[in-house]
Each structure stands twice: as C-alpha cells, then as structure tokens.
Design a protein around this motif. Sequence first.
Motif, PDB file in Angstrom:
ATOM      1  N   UNK A 186       0.808  -1.208   0.000  1.00  0.00           N
ATOM      2  CA  UNK A 186       0.000   0.000   0.000  1.00  0.00           C
ATOM      3  C   UNK A 186       0.845   1.263   0.000  1.00  0.00           C
ATOM      4  N   UNK A 187       0.208   2.425   0.122  1.00  0.00           N
ATOM      5  CA  UNK A 187       0.953   3.695   0.167  1.00  0.00           C
ATOM      6  C   UNK A 187       1.971   3.691   1.304  1.00  0.00           C
ATOM      7  N   UNK A 188       3.100   4.341   1.068  1.00  0.00           N
ATOM      8  CA  UNK A 188       4.159   4.392   2.064  1.00  0.00           C
ATOM      9  C   UNK A 188       4.848   3.066   2.290  1.00  0.00           C
ATOM     10  N   UNK A 189       4.785   2.188   1.260  1.00  0.00           N
ATOM     11  CA  UNK A 189       5.403   0.852   1.338  1.00  0.00           C
ATOM     12  C   UNK A 189       4.850   0.010   2.492  1.00  0.00           C
ATOM     13  N   UNK A 190       3.607   0.267   2.842  1.00  0.00           N
ATOM     14  CA  UNK A 190       2.959  -0.522   3.895  1.00  0.00           C
ATOM     15  C   UNK A 190       2.502  -1.858   3.308  1.00  0.00           C
ATOM     16  N   UNK A 191       2.854  -2.953   3.958  1.00  0.00           N
ATOM     17  CA  UNK A 191       2.466  -4.273   3.484  1.00  0.00           C
ATOM     18  C   UNK A 191       1.007  -4.526   3.861  1.00  0.00           C
ATOM     19  N   UNK A 192       0.148  -4.569   2.862  1.00  0.00           N
ATOM     20  CA  UNK A 192      -1.278  -4.804   3.085  1.00  0.00           C
ATOM     21  C   UNK A 192      -1.546  -6.294   3.281  1.00  0.00           C
ATOM     22  N   UNK A 193      -0.847  -7.104   2.499  1.00  0.00           N
ATOM     23  CA  UNK A 193      -1.035  -8.556   2.591  1.00  0.00           C
ATOM     24  C   UNK A 193       0.229  -9.232   2.097  1.00  0.00           C
ATOM     25  N   UNK A 194       0.651 -10.252   2.812  1.00  0.00           N
ATOM     26  CA  UNK A 194       1.848 -10.982   2.420  1.00  0.00           C
ATOM     27  C   UNK A 194       1.482 -12.428   2.067  1.00  0.00           C
ATOM     28  N   UNK A 195       2.080 -12.920   0.986  1.00  0.00           N
ATOM     29  CA  UNK A 195       1.862 -14.299   0.547  1.00  0.00           C
ATOM     30  C   UNK A 195       3.167 -15.071   0.774  1.00  0.00           C
ATOM     31  N   UNK A 196       3.262 -15.715   1.904  1.00  0.00           N
ATOM     32  CA  UNK A 196       4.473 -16.462   2.220  1.00  0.00           C
ATOM     33  C   UNK A 196       4.362 -17.919   1.817  1.00  0.00           C
ATOM     34  N   UNK A 197       5.421 -18.691   2.024  1.00  0.00           N
ATOM     35  CA  UNK A 197       5.386 -20.124   1.714  1.00  0.00           C
ATOM     36  C   UNK A 197       4.244 -20.807   2.481  1.00  0.00           C
ATOM     37  N   UNK A 198       3.548 -21.714   1.781  1.00  0.00           N
ATOM     38  CA  UNK A 198       2.430 -22.415   2.409  1.00  0.00           C
ATOM     39  C   UNK A 198       2.459 -23.881   2.014  1.00  0.00           C
ATOM     40  N   UNK A 199       2.417 -24.751   3.008  1.00  0.00           N
ATOM     41  CA  UNK A 199       2.393 -26.194   2.752  1.00  0.00           C
ATOM     42  C   UNK A 199       0.995 -26.577   2.271  1.00  0.00           C
ATOM     43  N   UNK A 200       0.945 -27.251   1.114  1.00  0.00           N
ATOM     44  CA  UNK A 200      -0.343 -27.704   0.581  1.00  0.00           C
ATOM     45  C   UNK A 200      -0.676 -29.113   1.060  1.00  0.00           C
ATOM     46  N   UNK A 201       0.305 -30.014   1.060  1.00  0.00           N
ATOM     47  CA  UNK A 201       0.057 -31.385   1.508  1.00  0.00           C
ATOM     48  C   UNK A 201       1.394 -32.087   1.740  1.00  0.00           C
TER      49      UNK A 201
END
Length: 585
Positions: free
Chosen positions: A453-468
Amino acid sequence: MARAVRHEAGSGTPPAGSGLRWRLGWTRFWWMVGFGLLGVQLVRIQVLQAPALQAYALGIHYQLRTLPAERGKILDRFGQPLAMDVPGYDVIATPHVLAADHPRRAARALARVLPFPAARIAAVIDRRNSWYALLARDVSPATARKVAALNLPGVSLEAVSGRDYPDGSLAAQVLGFVGSGDRGLAGVEAAYNRWLAGTPGRERVAVDAYGQTLPQWSRLLQAPRPGDSVELTIDPAIQAVAQHWLDWGVKRVHANGGTVIILNPHTGAVLALANAPTFNPNRFWTAKPQDLVDQAVQDPVPPGSIFKPVTVSAALNLGLVTPDTLFDTRGYKIVDGVRIDDWKPGGWGWITLTRGLAYSSDQVFMDLALKLGVAHFYRYVRRFGFFHPSGVGLPGDSNGVWLPASQVNAVDLATMGFGQGMAVTPMQVVAAVATVVNHGVMMQPRIVRAIIGPGNRVVRRYGPRVESRPVAAGVAAEVEGMMVKEATYGTGVPADLPGYIIGGKTGTAQQIVHGRTSNHVFVSSYLGFGPYPHPRFLMLVMINHPRGALFYGDQVAAPVWQKIGMFLMHYWHIAPYAGPHNGGG
C-alpha cells in the motif's frame, strides 16, 4: 308628425349597450383562462420542475467529472516496476467553436504536433453542431505542452493515466494488460484488479460557452485513492534468459510454442514463467489470440514421462516395490487384450525400477499403475495436487482433464501410469514433482509475494504455504536419487551441466488431436532440478508440436534446459560440484 317608437320586452332586439357588455364579458373570461393557464405553467416550471431545470442549467455551466485513480504498480521480486501508470493527456476539441474559427488552419497546426494528418483532424473538428471530439488519446506530457502552446480556442487537454510496461514483452502473460475503464483483462492485472485499480475521485468543473474549463470555479468532491502495488516472485534476469532460450528452442524445432517454469521447490515461489509465442502488453491489441494464452496454467496437455515420478512415488510409499525391484521389459504389454507399445521396441530385458525410470520404460510404469489400482492411483494423484487448479495466483488456472475414477478401465490405468490418457497443466506437474525435491512436502506454488500500500505498507503478504505431504521424506529421497541417475546415465544426459550434479526426467507425450491420440503431434519436455544434493531450483521446459526429425524430450527440451540451468549456476555464483553450502531457499 313624429311617432314615438317603443321597444317592448321580448321583441328579440338587444339594446345597443348590452352587446358591448357581452363582448367584454367573454374577453374577461378568456383573459382569466389565459392567466390561469399561465399561472399553472409558472407553478409547474418554477415549483414542480424547478429541481430538474436547475440541475439542467447547472449542467450547462458545470460538469461532474471522474478523476481516475493512479493504478498500482506491478513489481518484480526486487521492487522494480514491471507495470506502472505514466502521466498522459487526452486532446479534446470543441468542433462548434473551431468551425467558426478557420478549422482547416487549426487542423494544420495540430497535425504538426499530433501523429495524424491534417485531413483526418479536419474531418473530426469540422462538425459545426458538435461540442465534443476526442482528437488524441493518452499523449505524452511533451506533446501536451506543444498542443497547449498552439493556444487554439476550442482545444483543451485532459489529464489521464496510461499503463506502461517498461520491459516490453517480459513476462507478458504473467502481467496481462489493462483495457478501457482501467480494468485488468488478463494476467496479474486481472487477477489482482481490486487491489491495483484504486478508487476514482470526483470533481465539479465550470466551463465557459466554448467548453473550456474554468479552474477557479472547479470544486473537488472526492480525491482519488491510488491503487496498491503487487509485488511478484519473478526475478527479471532469470525471466529474460528463460524467454530468450525458450524462443531459441521453439524456433530450432519449428514448434507451435512452449513454456518454461522455474520454481523454488522449498518455498513454492515462481522465479520465472515464460511462454512462446508472446506479445507486447503495450500494444496488446496487435497480438494474436494464441499469443495471449498462458500455457503454464491455462492449457492442459498430456504430460508424458515427466509424470512418472508421481507414479513411482505412490508405489514406493505404499510399499509395493523398492528401487531394486526387477521388471521384465519386452517393449510392449498386453492389457485386457490390448497391446500397448513401449517407446523402445524390444525393451531392455530385466531391469530394476531405478533403471526403469532412468530409461523411461513405459512398460515398467504400466506395471506400477496396475499394481496400484484405480483407487490408490487416484488417491495419490489427488495428494499431489491434481484434480484442482494449481492455485499459483493467475487467471484461467485449469483443473486439468481426467476420466472419472468409475470409468477408468485397465487400459486407461496402464496408460495413465506413464503420463498418457489425461491432461494436466505444466504448473500442476511442476508443483507435484517439486514435492520430491522438498522431502515429500508439497508447497503451494505462488507468483505474488505481497500487496504493498501507500508508504510501502504491506497490506497482505503471501508467504510459503504447505499444501500437503503426499509421501514420506524417505520415499521422496529415493525418487530424487533415481532422478539423479536418470540425468547421469539415462535419457536426461543431454541436459547435463558440466561440473554440477542434477536430477531430472524427460517426457515425450502424444497429443490428443480431434479426440484421438496422435502419432505425429508431440509435447516434448524436460523437468529437472539442481544442484544436487541441495537443489535450489526446479525447472520445466515444455515445447509443443515440434516439427521435423527431432521430437523426443531429450532432443528438443533438454538442450533448452541445459542453457538456462547453466545460467542459473553462474547467476547464483554456485561453485561447481555443489556441496552443502551451495543450497538456497
């Protein structure tokens, strides 16, 4: 003798004064009716229709304009823009004004600064009854300054934002493009449009009789809110090299196209996703329909032998075989009375499962699939992420095409064991086989790292996720070692990187043409990882419909894989004969 004349009542002749009174009475009556109607009309106009007429009058002098919001950027993994808005201007004309002031002369003046001939401009502005005409869309600030310097009455500039892709065709299918109304129509532009688009603003502007804006009377009603930026996992240097060598590989064998996917198997991050043919999103309207297709996620194809690591993983995990289990290969197998040929006539005689993978024996994998049975085979296929979209974060992500389990017969199952009889997306295969490299843990593939977002604010982060967790870590290690041997002395030798240990699997699948398996149309692939024993990447090269003498995966796809793989080793400064310190995540 004068005679007196007497008018008697009822004689039928009115007195002279009564006729005048009669006429005056009717005149008064009609005056009263007229004034009454006028009063009704005045009430209707001044009271009943007052709000609508007032709005109409204001509309003549005031206009409500939408202020476009600046669209968010699409960034690479280093924060550099791959797509961004740049300032531009629409050139607007008021033909009614220009027509009264030498339109031909104005057209010649505009033609000197706009990329249109004077005759074409004159045809637009010589419309005497028109109050609006768009002369040019999204011109640069420099051009806008030249237009303003002409000081032509009836010509104005309106600020707009234009979408720019500074690297041209780099990752074109990933990025997508934006259509009218500032709406994403493909790729990340479409999938993440609600974050990128922002919120438009509104202003009320005053205009004079010529349609020119009067800034001193304008009023901002709502300021536009800029869109958020989307940061991708893409490495632009790796992406550029992948596109270059994919294009080389496609032209080398006169193929229809192809795709390259490079994945970090430990995090699921897509480092590069290339397609051929491609297009320039700055001029997307010039692209052919097939250029816009993201083959990696939208175009299911038979995977062929690159699917075999999934089959062998399932059989090993259930304890049905070991890497040393022997198989008698004869070059074909009879299943329910149907002969299914191996790719090598005559086969190899008695070979172990490990050599069966290294030599890519179809017969060995027919045996494995039949040992598994439909129920176990489909259960593991589901565990490895098939039957549903890859979830990488791109539009058009396909489920693939599979027969319902209830309709699968022995022949179908045998052919599925070596990657025929179904269709999957390249991204699904990459995510599944990455499980082998990642100790039996399947990571969700992803192409977006964060919403900023504005001011380099992280609105949402998509990190590593184990599926199975489809198979045990020990089974994954066995399959990984078998794939290393395939690259060392099997069909994958052409992908060898001198000085490095890699693992991989070739694939040569027969395409489905008009509902039937073709003996002439192939999908040629190489899916490999490196450096072993601490792989830093998994890469798939898939080339569709090569024409000519070369069509096997080791002939068509492996050379492309080798060139990109060697670049990766140098790019990451990985020393030859990789040791424990050469891994990465």
